[in-house]
Motif scaffolding. Structure first.
Motif, mmCIF file in Angstrom:
data_model
loop_
_atom_site.group_PDB
_atom_site.id
_atom_site.type_symbol
_atom_site.label_atom_id
_atom_site.label_comp_id
_atom_site.label_asym_id
_atom_site.label_seq_id
_atom_site.Cartn_x
_atom_site.Cartn_y
_atom_site.Cartn_z
ATOM 1 N N ALA A 149 0.836 -1.204 0.000
ATOM 2 C CA ALA A 149 0.000 0.000 0.000
ATOM 3 C C ALA A 149 0.871 1.253 0.000
ATOM 4 O O ALA A 149 0.605 2.210 -0.744
ATOM 5 C CB ALA A 149 -0.927 -0.009 1.207
ATOM 6 N N CYS A 150 1.918 1.274 0.830
ATOM 7 C CA CYS A 150 2.815 2.436 0.884
ATOM 8 C C CYS A 150 3.531 2.662 -0.440
ATOM 9 O O CYS A 150 3.886 3.804 -0.795
ATOM 10 C CB CYS A 150 3.840 2.259 2.004
ATOM 11 S SG CYS A 150 3.169 2.409 3.670
ATOM 12 N N ALA A 151 3.761 1.576 -1.182
ATOM 13 C CA ALA A 151 4.441 1.684 -2.481
ATOM 14 C C ALA A 151 3.506 2.170 -3.585
ATOM 15 O O ALA A 151 3.930 2.296 -4.739
ATOM 16 C CB ALA A 151 5.042 0.340 -2.855
ATOM 17 N N GLY A 152 2.234 2.435 -3.261
ATOM 18 C CA GLY A 152 1.295 2.938 -4.255
ATOM 19 C C GLY A 152 0.764 1.884 -5.191
ATOM 20 O O GLY A 152 0.299 2.194 -6.292
ATOM 21 N N MET A 153 0.776 0.612 -4.764
ATOM 22 C CA MET A 153 0.350 -0.472 -5.644
ATOM 23 C C MET A 153 -1.169 -0.662 -5.654
ATOM 24 O O MET A 153 -1.688 -1.494 -6.382
ATOM 25 C CB MET A 153 1.043 -1.774 -5.235
ATOM 26 C CG MET A 153 2.569 -1.666 -5.258
ATOM 27 S SD MET A 153 3.423 -3.145 -4.663
ATOM 28 C CE MET A 153 3.204 -4.226 -6.076
ATOM 29 N N GLY A 154 -1.878 0.090 -4.830
ATOM 30 C CA GLY A 154 -3.332 0.006 -4.807
ATOM 31 C C GLY A 154 -3.873 0.259 -3.410
ATOM 32 O O GLY A 154 -3.126 0.630 -2.493
ATOM 33 N N LEU A 155 -5.165 0.061 -3.238
ATOM 34 C CA LEU A 155 -5.801 0.211 -1.935
ATOM 35 C C LEU A 155 -5.685 -1.096 -1.159
ATOM 36 O O LEU A 155 -5.711 -2.179 -1.745
ATOM 37 C CB LEU A 155 -7.277 0.579 -2.097
ATOM 38 C CG LEU A 155 -7.583 1.910 -2.797
ATOM 39 C CD1 LEU A 155 -9.092 2.127 -2.891
ATOM 40 C CD2 LEU A 155 -6.926 3.071 -2.051
ATOM 41 N N ALA A 156 -5.574 -0.964 0.153
ATOM 42 C CA ALA A 156 -5.459 -2.144 1.017
ATOM 43 C C ALA A 156 -6.453 -2.036 2.164
ATOM 44 O O ALA A 156 -6.781 -0.952 2.623
ATOM 45 C CB ALA A 156 -4.039 -2.282 1.558
ATOM 46 N N TYR A 157 -6.918 -3.202 2.597
ATOM 47 C CA TYR A 157 -7.897 -3.292 3.690
ATOM 48 C C TYR A 157 -7.205 -4.002 4.846
ATOM 49 O O TYR A 157 -6.757 -5.136 4.709
ATOM 50 C CB TYR A 157 -9.098 -4.091 3.187
ATOM 51 C CG TYR A 157 -10.230 -4.290 4.165
ATOM 52 C CD1 TYR A 157 -11.127 -3.269 4.449
ATOM 53 C CD2 TYR A 157 -10.433 -5.536 4.762
ATOM 54 C CE1 TYR A 157 -12.199 -3.474 5.300
ATOM 55 C CE2 TYR A 157 -11.502 -5.755 5.624
ATOM 56 C CZ TYR A 157 -12.378 -4.713 5.893
ATOM 57 O OH TYR A 157 -13.440 -4.918 6.742
#
Length: 296
Positions: free
Chosen positions: A234-242
């Protein structure tokens, strides 16, 4: 062994030790006649004389000495074990086996577990950290830590953690490049980072607002099975995380992550400690549960 035979051997051992039927009877809390009859019965059943008697002395025969050589270390070991058990009334001991997931271990269980072992050196502790489902009865664990809705009906459960919250987060760079979701259904147009649990299931994303619950099955081009990897992706900007808010909190505070759908993410009951209802919990379990509550 016949229970009576064991009692007879103890009586013989005491007579040989004290070299007196009277002294042996006094220490055993029985009559001198009862001690004498017990030794006679033992000799008759074995078919061999164990004691040499005279008006002035009472000593073991050669056969009696052989029997005592076998009895003495075993009786001494038994007495030592009984003494250990008596000490447990004052100082808890024995084995404590605990199973829990990584998040529970990091945030709640390990602090209590380590304090317990430091305060009570006679307790032997084992902490098994794994996210899979564990049958604590079958696998002989004393305590499990899990969410309340995943517990079996024959378990006794005790709430031991504060309420939790799951959040949807993404890196600022990712959210700047697209329209942030306003409701759960909007996740369909986003890249979502999936989390596969220990059971091999892709964890669903569940939301609630105004008493209405929505569960979204997201499409995940990226799937991980570790909380740290989920945060990193998520921190790497790969998408949204839950994820649980506790995992995201440090990164939300320093701006590496931004929360979305906050009004769809209420708090829910936290962890419960559970143990089998089939037996009374030993002192180590009770002490551990008390420390878990203190950690709150």
């Amino acid at each position: 062994m016949d229970p009576r035979r064991f009692s007879d051997l103890i009586t013989f051992s005491r007579v040989a030790e004290t070299q007196s039927f009277t002294a042996a009877a006094h220490s055993l809390g029985v009559t001198q006649s009862a001690v004498s009859q017990t030794v006679k019965r033992l000799e008759a059943e074995l078919g061999i004389r164990l004691l040499s008697r005279s008006t002035r002395s009472l000593t073991p025969t050669a056969a009696g000495e052989q029997l005592l050589a076998t009895l003495a270390p075993n009786v001494a070991e038994l007495n030592a074990k009984l003494a250990d058990l008596e000490r447990l009334r004052e100082e808890p001991g024995g084995q404590l086996r605990v199973t829990c997931g990584k998040h529970a271990a990091d945030t709640l269980v390990w602090p209590a577990f380590s304090k317990l072992l430091a305060a009570h050196p006679y307790i032997e502790g084992e902490l098994s950290v794994e996210d899979r489902y564990v049958d604590i009865v079958k696998e002989r664990f004393d305590v499990g830590i899990r969410m309340r809705d995943n517990l079996e009906l024959d378990m006794i459960s005790v709430p031991i953690g504060l309420s939790l919250r799951s959040v949807v987060v993404g890196a600022p760079g990712y959210l700047d490049a697209c329209v942030a979701p306003d409701r759960p259904r909007d996740l369909a147009r986003h890249r979502c980072i999936g989390f596969r649990n220990a059971g091999g299931i892709l964890s669903p994303w569940t939301f609630e607002k105004d008493g209405r619950t929505e569960t979204v099955k997201i499409t995940s081009p990226i799937i991980v099975n570790d909380g740290d990897a989920l945060v990193a992706a998520a921190c790497a900007g790969m998408g949204l995380a839950y994820m649980l808010e506790d995992l995201a909190a440090p990164f939300l505070q320093d701006g590496q992550l931004v929360e979305t759908l906050g009004n769809w993410s209420p708090r829910f009951p936290g962890y419960h400690a559970y143990y089998s209802s089939r037996r009374h919990p030993p002192p180590a379990v009770t002490l551990f549960l008390d420390l878990l509550r203190q950690e709150i």
